[in-house]
Design an enzyme around this catalytic site. Structure first.
Site, short mmCIF file in Angstrom:
data_model
loop_
_atom_site.label_atom_id
_atom_site.label_comp_id
_atom_site.label_asym_id
_atom_site.label_seq_id
_atom_site.Cartn_x
_atom_site.Cartn_y
_atom_site.Cartn_z
N ASP A 1 10.00 5.27 -10.40
CA ASP A 1 9.59 5.88 -11.67
C ASP A 1 10.28 7.21 -11.92
O ASP A 1 10.53 7.59 -13.07
CB ASP A 1 8.07 6.09 -11.68
CG ASP A 1 7.31 4.83 -12.05
OD1 ASP A 1 7.95 3.77 -12.19
OD2 ASP A 1 6.08 4.89 -12.19
N SER B 1 0.81 -1.21 0.00
CA SER B 1 0.00 0.00 0.00
C SER B 1 0.85 1.27 0.00
O SER B 1 1.51 1.57 -0.99
CB SER B 1 -0.95 -0.05 1.20
OG SER B 1 -1.93 0.96 1.12
N LYS C 1 -0.78 -4.25 -3.20
CA LYS C 1 -2.07 -3.64 -2.84
C LYS C 1 -2.13 -2.25 -3.45
O LYS C 1 -1.55 -1.30 -2.92
CB LYS C 1 -2.24 -3.56 -1.33
CG LYS C 1 -3.59 -2.94 -0.92
CD LYS C 1 -3.70 -2.82 0.58
CE LYS C 1 -5.00 -2.14 0.96
NZ LYS C 1 -5.03 -0.71 0.53
#
Length: 441
Positions: A303, A292, A317
């Protein structure tokens, strides 16, 4: 006074509530009302004819729980007791053993133990099953009942019987209950590298991370070679804190977006100017227990090319739960959106794939112990991009780069191979030509 049957009273209440709740209820079609009529028939029959007298409140809560359980594993109804527990965990102070658990096929399963708690010190691991408490079988009960038995007065002991996949026989572990005071961020200096261990995303985690970064600089008297950010066994927490932690290492760009049911229901979060890590190299450690909010941070730094992600594939998740208050003491925890990393990836099911896969060789059970992730939960949300099943089942594959046996590591005094490898990587990155420039890509 005229007496109305229960069905009629509830029907009148439902009609009266329509304007006060949501316009969507007014659009419920005739077939839905027929289904509600069936529900009331069952409810009345149970109240009238069940072998023992039943509590209306318990029946209705059971119906609500069943309705939400049919959606996904993370939507739930919080009564006053659940609401208090959730608030205590979010605040980072509660009593117990330090375990995050779930229910699977009637058995209590460990999601992750929290660091520096009785469960963690006893060596409990993600994927363990708890079958007995003080010799009493708990299989087939509710999760609330099991949690209630594990909690208790600090200083008292409880014996857990553990079934660990990969081991032939169950074993017992006796734990002493204590007040669990979560320290969401711990830091230390290892050589010339700053080490931040983030255990949860509760209140003030972002502020604590910034304080830790400044504390490392002060302790060294100069800037470190780089940082290792440890998100292993971090079950997640507050979205805002995940954004705040990511922002501490970024000075521009998107951190995460969340997208709801409608196409234009998109909310984006961006970094503000100011990198508290000075653009120095960063390694983020993740494993199957990183979930999460931890995956939001790992995905954002990966990224944005701000960090190397290292370890094992994370939990997967990628959904957002919104807390919708119903009364002053109850609430609905409802999955309302999916979140996406800056490149547009959803980590739902597939998780964050590390840039460098590093097994935890110092764990003697690492080969035999299966990993427990979101994709193993019943009724989990399906990733819209359709995750390749071969990716979800790759944990048992051997990596020829890591042939060193746990016994060899123990002889060398290495108790945490992943962390040792990350520290060595930071040292190599710091010595590489143009390291400072590369870390700012």
């Amino acid at each position: 006074m005229t007496k109305f049957p229960l069905r009629a009273l509830l029907a009148l209440s439902a009609i009266a509530l329509i304007p006060a709740t949501t316009a969507g209820l007014a659009a419920v079609d005739v077939n839905t009302y027929r289904e509600l009529d069936t529900f009331m028939s069952v409810f009345e029959r149970v109240r009238a004819d069940y072998v023992e007298k039943v509590d209306d409140k318990a029946l209705i809560k059971g119906a609500i729980d069943g309705m939400l359980a049919s959606l996904d594993p993370h939507s739930s109804y919080l009564d006053a007791r659940d609401f208090d527990q959730m608030r205590a965990q979010t605040d980072g102070n509660y009593g117990g053993l330090g375990l995050t658990v779930t229910m699977e096929d009637g058995a209590v399963k460990v999601v992750t133990p929290t660091e520096d708690t009785p469960a963690f010190r006893a060596g409990l691991k993600s994927g363990d099953f708890i079958t007995h408490l003080d010799g009493q079988l708990i299989f087939g009960g509710t999760l609330d009942e099991a949690v209630d038995q594990m909690r208790g007065r600090p200083g008292t002991a409880v014996r857990l019987t553990i079934v660990r996949p990969g081991r032939d026989k169950p074993f017992d572990v006796t734990l002493t209950r204590e007040i669990i005071e979560l320290k969401p961020v711990k830091w230390e200096v290892k050589g010339d590298v700053g080490y931040l261990n983030i255990n949860a995303f509760s209140k003030n985690t972002g502020a604590n991370v910034r304080a830790a970064l400044m504390g490392i600089d002060k302790a060294l008297g100069h800037r470190p070679l780089g940082y290792v950010v440890d998100l292993r066994a971090n079950p997640g927490g507050l979205l805002d804190e995940a954004v705040d932690v990511s922002d501490a290492f970024l000075d521009h760009g998107e951190i995460v977006s969340q997208r709801g049911r409608e196409k234009n229901d998109i909310e984006r979060y961006f970094a503000k100017p100011g990198d508290f890590a000075h653009g120095l190299p960063i390694v983020v450690l993740v494993d199957a227990g990183s979930a999460s909010a931890a995956e939001i941070v790992a995905g954002a730094l990966q990224d944005q090319h701000r960090a190397l992600v290292m370890g094992e594939r994370s939990f997967g998740k990628g959904s957002v739960q919104t807390l919708l208050p119903l009364t002053s003491t109850t609430a609905l925890r409802l999955t309302t959106a999916r979140y996406y990393t800056p490149s547009g990836r959803s980590v739902q099911e597939g998780g964050i794939e590390p840039d460098i896969a590093v097994p935890q060789l110092s764990d003697p059970d690492y080969k035999e112990r299966p990993r427990f992730r979101e994709a193993d939960l019943r009724r989990h949300l399906i990733n819209e991009a359709k995750v390749d099943n071969t990716v979800l089942e790759d944990d048992a594959k051997a990596d020829p780069r890591f042939a060193m046996m746990p016994a060899t590591l123990k002889a060398k005094g290495v108790t945490d191979f992943q962390l040792s490898y990350a520290l060595d990587t930071i040292a190599r990155l710091a010595r590489a030509p143009g390291a400072q420039v590369a870390s700012r890509r």
